[in-house]
Design an enzyme around this catalytic site. Structure first.
Site, PDB file in Angstrom:
ATOM      1  N   PHE A 200       0.806  -1.226   0.000  1.00  0.00           N
ATOM      2  CA  PHE A 200       0.000   0.000   0.000  1.00  0.00           C
ATOM      3  C   PHE A 200       0.838   1.274   0.000  1.00  0.00           C
ATOM      4  CE2 PHE A 200       0.781  -0.126   4.604  1.00  0.00           C
ATOM      5  CZ  PHE A 200       0.970   1.216   4.891  1.00  0.00           C
TER       6      PHE A 200
ATOM      7  N   LYS B 232      -1.229  -7.037  -9.399  1.00  0.00           N
ATOM      8  CA  LYS B 232      -2.198  -7.220  -8.306  1.00  0.00           C
ATOM      9  C   LYS B 232      -1.799  -6.211  -7.238  1.00  0.00           C
ATOM     10  CE  LYS B 232      -2.977  -8.492  -4.657  1.00  0.00           C
ATOM     11  NZ  LYS B 232      -3.349  -7.513  -3.578  1.00  0.00           N
TER      12      LYS B 232
ATOM     13  N   SER C 210       5.146  -7.110   3.472  1.00  0.00           N
ATOM     14  CA  SER C 210       5.710  -7.473   4.771  1.00  0.00           C
ATOM     15  C   SER C 210       6.522  -8.770   4.654  1.00  0.00           C
ATOM     16  CB  SER C 210       4.580  -7.656   5.779  1.00  0.00           C
ATOM     17  OG  SER C 210       3.678  -8.620   5.278  1.00  0.00           O
TER      18      SER C 210
ATOM     19  N   CYS D 232       9.694   1.530   3.617  1.00  0.00           N
ATOM     20  CA  CYS D 232      10.623   0.435   3.938  1.00  0.00           C
ATOM     21  C   CYS D 232      12.043   0.970   4.094  1.00  0.00           C
ATOM     22  CB  CYS D 232      10.571  -0.630   2.870  1.00  0.00           C
ATOM     23  SG  CYS D 232      11.222  -0.067   1.308  1.00  0.00           S
TER      24      CYS D 232
ATOM     25  N   GLU E  15       9.432  -4.027  13.139  1.00  0.00           N
ATOM     26  CA  GLU E  15       9.072  -2.971  12.183  1.00  0.00           C
ATOM     27  C   GLU E  15       7.751  -2.357  12.651  1.00  0.00           C
ATOM     28  OE1 GLU E  15       7.651  -4.023   8.175  1.00  0.00           O
ATOM     29  OE2 GLU E  15       8.852  -2.365   7.419  1.00  0.00           O
TER      30      GLU E  15
END
Ligand code: NAD
Length: 492
Positions: A152, A176, A229, A284, A385
């Site tokens: 996202f 996707k 993730s 990230c 994280e």
């Protein structure tokens, strides 16, 4: 009454309502407003998309490489023409500031530009006379139908880490996107359609886990690119391998910055604060941990507290906004819970971003910049994280101790050092166990012509996204060894 748009998939060159899908709300994270509905496409849609891609592949791979590049030139022009519309869509569904959306789209377009050089990038190599009268060539051929599954947090950029290279090398592509941010992808694919790309070369299939699993199981899908993730990256990598597919899977991160006392402190704290709180920490390559060495502790802590306090948290579409909300109410609750857990394990909260709100946007998922000192090096906060605007401080006595701390992380996406010492920088660059290294930089994002090089639990695979790695990932090498006896006997 205004009815919400139910987003279609794009399959075989046609925008199609999903067959029998459930729909999920897409929500603006700053306003709480539902802005669209996204289908959770079932296996039957995946099958239709793969079939369309397989059919188109037979002719697309035969389109001359220069012509394939021309479609990308046109696509690039259309991205530029609609730059602002796409950036505003990304901000509306993802929450980041409009400046951040513009920035990510620019980085995405750079990948389209690099892929325009495909005639050179895709070349093989050869030798004449590897034995008497025998020549050997290596050529690159596309794989077939390839897939990217994206997260996202960069709805404009991350699909473009993959799509341009995949189609430039002659593959057919299925995107996707994250079901949380489907509308930005809608823009990208619409502009590809307007670029005149032949039907079936690119498909857009919305959905969640069942959609991903159907793609992983489909025998005609040859390669999977994944970003998200670590938990899901592992699953995707394992399933892709079990089903005989190529895979490159980028996972999560916990990026530390080491601050030495000879660093330019004002510049350093500004850069680190931008890295930590930019995109509300949902990046990230966010620095989420600092390891200060010796005398850097006090000035850096003060400067970071100042930067955290001053950051302007607003709706991302307001130009002066410096930080938007986090993606969902669940994400906000998780971040707030982790701050409490950090406190329980001994960290001291210097700035607390919990329980805050933005006037006029009380339904938004707001977490303000948060600063925690004395974070235990072996504790949860130092290793998890958080994916929110939460920054932890650890203190070390030497550069070596700090590097050892960086290397004790399970993740290896990025590590940064702030110093004016070339020798310290050299030691760090050599020893740090991370794929992206920043020296006096807080977001060491590789340009489109370099690989995005995560290590350890931040990446599963061997060839990374972008540039030459992308071209290699999306092609298989074929070696031709040839002899022409009649020519040989005539000549000698
Ligand atoms: P996510 O793992 O929840 O979702 C990523 C994609 O996987 C989405 O398309 C989603 O629909 C799909 N998915 C989710 N759960 C699934 C499951 N159980 N099985 C199959 N597919 C599933 O990630 P996110 O929350 O969208 O993105 C944030 C994460 O992405 C962070 O961990 C961040 O560090 C990481 N990320 C990494 C990089 C990188 O370059 N390493 C870049 C951006 C984001």
């Amino acid at each position: 009454m205004h009815t919400l748009e139910q987003l279609p998939n794009f399959i075989g060159g046609t925008w199609l309502r999903s067959k029998n899908a459930e729909y999920l709300d897409v929500t603006n994270p700053a306003t709480g407003e539902i802005i669209a509905e996204v289908p959770l496409s079932p296996a039957v849609d995946v099958d239709a998309a793969v079939s369309a891609g397989s059919k188109a592949f037979e002719s697309w791979r035969r389109v001359p490489v220069t012509e394939r590049a021309h479609y990308l030139f046109t696509f690039r022009e259309k991205l530029e023409a609609h730059f602002e519309d796409i950036a505003r869509t990304a901000t509306r569904e993802c929450g980041k500031t409009i400046a951040e959306s513009r920035g990510e789209l620019r980085r995405g377009i750079e990948n389209v530009e690099v892929a325009c050089g495909i005639p050179s990038l895709m070349q093989g190599y050869n030798n004449e006379d590897i034995a008497s009268g025998i020549d050997e060539h290596m050529i690159r051929q596309p794989l077939g139908v390839v897939v990217a599954i994206t997260p996202f947090n960069f709805p404009g950029m991350i699909p473009l880490w993959f799509l341009p290279y995949a189609i430039a090398t002659g593959n057919c592509f299925i995107l996707k996107p994250s079901e949380k941010v489907p509308q930005t992808s809608q823009w990208l694919v619409r502009l590809l359609e307007e670029s005149g790309l032949p039907r079936g070369v690119v498909q857009l299939v919305h959905g969640g886990k069942p959609t991903v699993d159907a793609l992983l199981e489909h025998p005609l899908v040859k390669a999977i690119s994944f970003v998200g993730s670590t938990r899901v990256a592992r699953h995707v990598y394992a399933q892709a391998a079990a089903n005989g597919k190529r895979a490159q899977c980028q996972g999560g991160a916990k990026n530390a910055a080491i601050i030495l006392d000879d660093a330019a402190m004002d510049m350093t704290s500004n850069i680190v604060a931008d890295s930590a709180f930019g995109c509300a920490g949902q990046r990230c390559l966010a620095n989420s941990l600092a390891i200060t060495v010796g005398g850097a502790r006090e000035p850096f802590t003060e400067a970071m507290a100042d930067a955290a306090r001053k950051r302007r948290v607003r709706y991302g579409l307001e130009e002066e906004s410096e930080m938007g909300p986090v993606i969902t109410p669940e994400s906000k609750s998780r971040i707030e819970r982790l701050i409490s857990e950090a406190e329980n394990e001994g960290a001291r909260i210097l700035i607390d971003g919990r329980g805050r709100s933005v006037d006029g946007f009380e339904n938004g998922n707001w977490v303000f910049p948060t600063l925690l000192d004395g974070v235990p090096a072996e504790g949860m906060l130092a290793r998890t994280e958080i994916f929110g605007p939460v920054f932890g401080l650890i203190h070390a006595d030497s550069l070596q101790e700090a590097i050892d701390l960086v290397n004790s992380q399970s993740y290896g996406n990025m590590a940064c050092l702030f110093t004016s010492s070339g020798a310290a920088a050299r030691q760090f660059r050599y020893e740090a166990e991370a794929g992206n290294i920043g020296i006096n930089l807080g977001v060491a994002a590789p340009m489109a012509f370099f690989p995005f090089s995560g290590w350890k639990d931040s990446f599963f695979g061997s060839l990374h996204a972008q540039g030459r790695h992308g071209v290699e990932f999306y092609t298989q090498t074929k070696v031709v060894v040839e002899r022409w006896p009649s020519y040989w006997s005539r000549r000698f």
